[in-house]
Design a protein around this motif. Structure first.
Motif, PDB file in Angstrom:
ATOM      1  N   GLU A   1       0.834  -1.199   0.000  1.00  0.00           N
ATOM      2  CA  GLU A   1       0.000   0.000   0.000  1.00  0.00           C
ATOM      3  C   GLU A   1       0.873   1.255   0.000  1.00  0.00           C
ATOM      4  O   GLU A   1       1.932   1.283   0.614  1.00  0.00           O
ATOM      5  CB  GLU A   1      -0.912  -0.008   1.228  1.00  0.00           C
ATOM      6  CG  GLU A   1      -1.880   1.152   1.274  1.00  0.00           C
ATOM      7  CD  GLU A   1      -2.797   1.091   2.469  1.00  0.00           C
ATOM      8  OE1 GLU A   1      -3.607   2.021   2.655  1.00  0.00           O
ATOM      9  OE2 GLU A   1      -2.685   0.099   3.230  1.00  0.00           O
TER      10      GLU A   1
ATOM     11  N   ALA B   1     -10.441  -1.948  -4.144  1.00  0.00           N
ATOM     12  CA  ALA B   1      -9.296  -2.368  -3.328  1.00  0.00           C
ATOM     13  C   ALA B   1      -7.993  -1.829  -3.908  1.00  0.00           C
ATOM     14  O   ALA B   1      -7.100  -1.391  -3.155  1.00  0.00           O
ATOM     15  CB  ALA B   1      -9.255  -3.892  -3.228  1.00  0.00           C
ATOM     16  N   ASP B   2      -7.854  -1.819  -5.218  1.00  0.00           N
ATOM     17  CA  ASP B   2      -6.646  -1.270  -5.842  1.00  0.00           C
ATOM     18  C   ASP B   2      -6.584   0.249  -5.690  1.00  0.00           C
ATOM     19  O   ASP B   2      -5.501   0.826  -5.550  1.00  0.00           O
ATOM     20  CB  ASP B   2      -6.595  -1.656  -7.317  1.00  0.00           C
ATOM     21  CG  ASP B   2      -6.395  -3.152  -7.511  1.00  0.00           C
ATOM     22  OD1 ASP B   2      -5.952  -3.804  -6.553  1.00  0.00           O
ATOM     23  OD2 ASP B   2      -6.691  -3.663  -8.604  1.00  0.00           O
TER      24      ASP B   2
ATOM     25  N   LYS C   1      -7.801   1.928  -3.134  1.00  0.00           N
ATOM     26  CA  LYS C   1      -7.396   2.184  -1.752  1.00  0.00           C
ATOM     27  C   LYS C   1      -5.917   1.907  -1.556  1.00  0.00           C
ATOM     28  O   LYS C   1      -5.275   2.514  -0.702  1.00  0.00           O
ATOM     29  CB  LYS C   1      -8.232   1.320  -0.810  1.00  0.00           C
ATOM     30  CG  LYS C   1      -9.698   1.701  -0.766  1.00  0.00           C
ATOM     31  CD  LYS C   1     -10.465   0.809   0.202  1.00  0.00           C
ATOM     32  CE  LYS C   1     -11.938   1.199   0.248  1.00  0.00           C
ATOM     33  NZ  LYS C   1     -12.707   0.333   1.190  1.00  0.00           N
ATOM     34  N   LYS C   2      -5.365   0.982  -2.345  1.00  0.00           N
ATOM     35  CA  LYS C   2      -3.952   0.645  -2.234  1.00  0.00           C
ATOM     36  C   LYS C   2      -3.064   1.833  -2.585  1.00  0.00           C
ATOM     37  O   LYS C   2      -1.933   1.928  -2.087  1.00  0.00           O
ATOM     38  CB  LYS C   2      -3.639  -0.557  -3.129  1.00  0.00           C
ATOM     39  CG  LYS C   2      -2.217  -1.054  -3.030  1.00  0.00           C
ATOM     40  CD  LYS C   2      -2.065  -2.362  -3.808  1.00  0.00           C
ATOM     41  CE  LYS C   2      -2.324  -2.174  -5.275  1.00  0.00           C
ATOM     42  NZ  LYS C   2      -2.048  -3.405  -6.051  1.00  0.00           N
TER      43      LYS C   2
END
Length: 950
Positions: A413, A486-487, A489-490
């Motif tokens: 992250e 999800a990507d 947020k990464k």
């Protein structure tokens, strides 16, 4: 001979009539016929009945008459009618498909055999093969079968029909009977769980093996001691059998002179015990499984496969399974080694455990052991310790490699704040990163995060190939899809100060559709977005939909529309492309908007000369909702909350200063030259060509011509232009001339009057715009062909518009750009910046770098979204526009003035001067330094101004 009536039925008679003198029937009894899978047919035949009657008669006498038998299936319980007087009693025989298989039981079956076919196959016994017998009686019966008279035959046929109908109705009723429900399936037997027995089996195996080894070592040592004791006492080993008990060193052994010994037996028992237990548990599982699945058909799984499956599930389901297994193996090794050392060495149990640990940790510690037993045990423990540590090193190495691979592949992250996030990958990324790095140079560099559906290493290699100094800016790449939350947020999408969505390399509709999905994903972020979103669009028609979805956070830059409008402006005003490159890029001067409270209450005419290091060109009016006024009137007074739009080197390089002294002087009385008709050629077809035509309609004078040369058929062109919203019949200033041909074929180009065009625009054709290399190659080939054709034709200055340049006769730079050796001005749309050198070698008069200019616009809007309003107005066909003016409109020949003086004089023409280009230089200067410095100007100089549209 008595005749039987076929239309009557008589009671069956198993034997021959009395007094006939016939012998009993010699035929053996036949087996009862089995039921058939399909509905049987009732075979009723007079001849067959006569044959069976003759066979049953048992004799050949003619006086006895012939018994007639009707082959039917009984379907009613009603009694049969009695036989007529003088006739032989008849018998009712039931036949299944064949009269020869009739049952000899009086002619009536004892069960209902009709089985419905739709219920599936019927389980039945196999039918015995038919074995016909030729007996004298049978032959005699067949030869003496009488022929029935006509009256009897008719009556018999009527009886057959009635009986057949009764049989058919009964069979249908039997088929319609309700069937009993199928029996429920047998309950599935639960699986036998072997996992509780595995630890017990492992402990028993290790303990038994340890005890067996210990017994063998102990007995071997005791036998050696006994043998030495016997040798010392001269005991005759060949004597009678003796039994001795020896007790030394807390050890004992029972020895006999026979071949039997306790040590081998106990060793065998110790080794065999785990095997017997394993087999017993396996047999127990098999027996229990067989009992529970006696009525089922589930396949039995071997114990080995079940154990392998359990181990596989454990290792795949638990992230620390390998470490736990290694820890368990180490504990078992230390425990078993400690027990063995405690047994063979005679030391304390805790001391034995400590020695076992030292042997596992360091394989060289066992060298100090004395005695056979301790040495064997210590060597075994050291060997197991080496295996354990080798396994541990392998696990640690794999864990480190996986972690490094995850870092290299960009799975971690991003922990950043106020960074710029770029979603997607395209050929514009290189120039975009360059502009962002230049923009952040004043603050020591920033952070740019790139999220694309590519491998992280490939992205980093491509960025490294740019060979550009990022001046402190860090570029972080991550692999992922912008469509997955999800990507997003990464890469800390909620903490980014600006998000740039790049258009993909697909066609316009697919690229805009993907951009729309990305915007939807961004709106779904729960944490919200801190910064604004800059979306690169490919088609102007799709812009409203993206703005509708994104709302106020979305700023769109329609690349195709921007380049099309810029090409038209450059065609009408040569040299304007270089000016736009200087203003849009961060290398020189660019637009900034900032609030200056000390300027409140001041006229814009005074604000214009208040910045020695910047050029004010507009005001952001707070009272009108933040609307930006470009080139406002001098009498506009700044109010509280208003912000000033300037062109400066950087946002921290300018500030207001006291008003300087200005020599206004007198403005030359030279009118603006009128517009004259022009002749323009479009080579190629763009999907937004209808928008370019409307812009030309606004810019060009009445009587102008637009020649369109491409491979699209003329009828199809009109359809596309109409679908795009262009009213062809409503065009008043320009006339469309259609020519069909290929722009890379010389023969087609030679059919055009290339020497008569004022401007030629080589467009990136729609058919090859997906391939940048192919599009640029086509544009470059068209450019070279046009230049070669023009050089071989005698240029005629009279063929060109003689009045077009009347107002620009004193500007050598504009004259060179316009005439270009008496050839037309060619504007070529270049998608790849690497083609720039090739274009410069071909001595093209002007050119446009599409991708680089779009990247500059994206970077500028990303730094400040308010600049997008400025660019939209300057690129529009109405309102303020950027122009190049000759010096003769603002000064006299060899007049000495400062740049502030010229700025004040230009206000009389409602223009804002932002830069100039001297006659003996090649580059224009935007926002010059030392604006108060007085210098001598020439009429060959030109000025760059922002002017109100006509």
């Amino acid at each position: 001979m008595a005749e039987s009536d076929g239309g009557e039925a008589a009671s069956p008679s198993p034997g021959p009539p009395a007094g006939s003198g016939a012998t009993p029937d010699p035929l053996p009894p036949r087996p009862r016929p089995r039921p058939q899978l399909s509905k049987s047919r009732s075979s009723i035949s007079g001849s067959a009945a006569a044959s069976v009657a003759a066979a049953d008669r048992g004799g050949g006498g003619g006086d006895g008459g012939v018994r007639d038998s009707i082959l039917i299936r009984r379907s009613s319980t009603a009694p049969l009618p009695p036989a007529a007087a003088g006739q032989t009693p008849r018998r009712l025989v039931v036949a299944v498909d064949d009269p020869s298989y009739a049952a000899p039981n009086g002619g009536v079956l004892d069960r209902d055999w009709c089985y419905p076919s739709f219920l599936g196959p019927h389980a039945s016994r196999p039918r015995p093969p038919r074995q016909p017998q030729q007996t004298p009686t049978t032959a005699r019966c067949r030869s003496t079968t009488p022929t029935l008279p006509p009256r009897v035959a008719v009556s018999q046929r009527e009886e057959e029909k009635s009986l057949a109908s009764v049989v058919k109705r009964s069979a249908l009723l039997e088929e319609r009977r309700p069937l009993p429900p199928p029996p429920p399936p047998p309950p599935r037997a639960p699986r036998f769980d072997l996992s509780p027995y595995l630890p017990l089996l492992l402990v028993i195996t290790v303990t038994s093996s340890t005890l067996a080894i210990w017994q063998w070592i102990k007995v071997m040592g005791l036998q050696e001691k006994i043998r030495s004791c016997y040798d010392g006492n001269d005991v005759d080993t060949a004597g009678p059998a003796k039994m001795s008990w020896i007790d030394r060193d807390n050890g004992s052994a029972f020895i006999s002179s026979g071949n039997w010994n306790l040590a081998p037996t106990s060793t065998i028992v110790a080794f065999a015990l785990p095997l017997f237990l394993f087999k017993y548990i396996d047999q127990l599982r098999r027996r229990q499984t067989n009992d529970m699945r006696a009525s089922g058909s589930e396949e039995e799984v071997p114990l080995k496969k079940r154990i392998a499956y359990k181990v596989d599930v454990f290792f795949s389901g638990h992230p620390y399974a390998k470490l736990l297994a290694l820890l368990l193996a180490t504990i078992i090794l230390i425990a078993s080694g400690g027990i063995a050392l405690y047994v063979v060495s005679g030391s304390g149990f805790l001391e034995a455990l400590w020695l076992s640990w030292t042997f596992v940790a360091d394989s060289g510690n066992h060298a100090d052991q004395v005695g056979l037993g301790p040495r064997i045990v210590s060597v075994s423990i050291s060997s197991g310790g080496m295996l354990v540590f080798a396994t541990m090193l392998g696990l640690v190495s794999d864990a480190i490699s996986e972690k490094v691979d995850s870092w290299r592949k960009g799975k971690s992250e991003v922990i950043e704040i106020n960074h710029i996030l770029i979603l997607g990958w395209s050929d514009k990324l290189g120039s975009l990163l360059k502009q962002l790095a230049i923009a952040n140079r004043s603050i020591g560099g920033g952070v740019v995060v790139v999220l694309a559906e590519r491998d992280k290493e490939e992205m980093e290699m491509d960025i490294a190939k740019l060979e550009f100094d990022f001046m402190g800016t860090s570029v972080i790449c991550r692999s992922g899809s912008p469509l997955i939350l999800a990507d997003l947020k990464k890469v800390s999408v909620s903490k980014a100060r600006a998000i740039i969505v790049l258009a993909s390399d697909e066609n316009a509709d697919q690229s805009d559709a993907r951009a729309l999905r990305v915007v939807l994903s961004l709106t779904g972020v729960k944490e919200g977005l801190r910064g604004h979103v800059v979306v690169e669009m490919s088609d102007l028609d799709n812009e409203p939909l993206v703005k509708l979805v994104g709302g106020e956070l979305i700023e769109t830059v329609v690349a195709h529309d921007v380049i099309g409008r810029l090409m038209i402006q450059c065609a009408l005003q040569p040299g304007l492309a270089q000016i736009w490159e200087d203003i849009l890029g961060f290398e020189n001067a660019e637009f900034y908007i900032k609030r200056w409270p000390e300027l409140d209450g001041m006229r814009f005419g005074d604000v214009l000369i208040s910045f020695p290091d910047a050029v004010p060109c507009g005001v952001k009016v707070a009272s009108k909702g933040g609307k930006i006024l470009i080139n406002p009137d001098d009498d506009y007074i700044l109010r509280e909350g208003d912000e000033v739009l300037v062109i400066a080197e950087d946002d921290d390089t300018y500030a207001p200063a006291p008003l300087p002294e200005v020599n206004k002087g007198f403005l030359p009385n030279i009118p603006t030259p009128p517009k004259y008709p022009e002749k323009i050629l479009f080579c190629g077809w763009r999907r937004d060509i209808h928008d370019m035509i409307m812009v030309l309609e606004a810019f060009l004078a009445l009587g102008s011509e637009l020649w369109m040369f491409n491979e699209v058929p003329e009828k199809e062109r009109e359809i596309k232009l109409t679908d795009g919203g262009l009213d062809i019949g409503g065009l008043t200033n320009i006339k469309l001339v259609h020519k069909e041909g290929n722009a890379v074929i010389r023969r087609h180009l030679e059919s055009l009057p290339l020497e008569t065009f004022d401007s030629i625009l080589i467009l990136a054709d729609e058919s090859v715009e997906d391939s940048i290399v192919h599009s640029d190659s086509r544009s470059l080939a068209t450019l070279l062909l046009i230049r070669d054709i023009q050089s071989k034709r005698l240029p005629s200055k009279e063929l060109k518009s003689p009045l077009r340049y009347s107002g620009f006769c004193h500007s050598s730079w504009i004259r060179e750009m316009q005439h270009a050796s008496d050839k037309s001005i060619i504007i070529s749309e270049i998608l790849d910046s690497r083609t720039r050198n090739l274009v410069s070698v071909s001595k093209i008069s002007d050119y446009v770098l599409s991708n680089e200019l779009v990247s500059m616009a994206l970077a500028m809007v990303a730094e400040d979204k308010q600049i997008n309003r400025v660019l939209e107005e300057l690129f529009a066909e109405e309102g303020n526009e950027m122009c190049i003016r000759s010096a003769e409109f603002y000064l006299y020949e060899q007049e000495e003035l400062s740049f502030f003086d010229i700025m004040v004089r230009a206000r009389e023409r409602e223009e804002t001067v932002i830069g100039y280009r001297l006659a003996n230089t090649d580059q224009a200067i935007i926002n010059p330094e030392h604006k108060s410095e007085i210098r001598k100007w020439s009429l060959d100089d030109v000025f760059v101004v922002i002017s109100k549209g006509d």
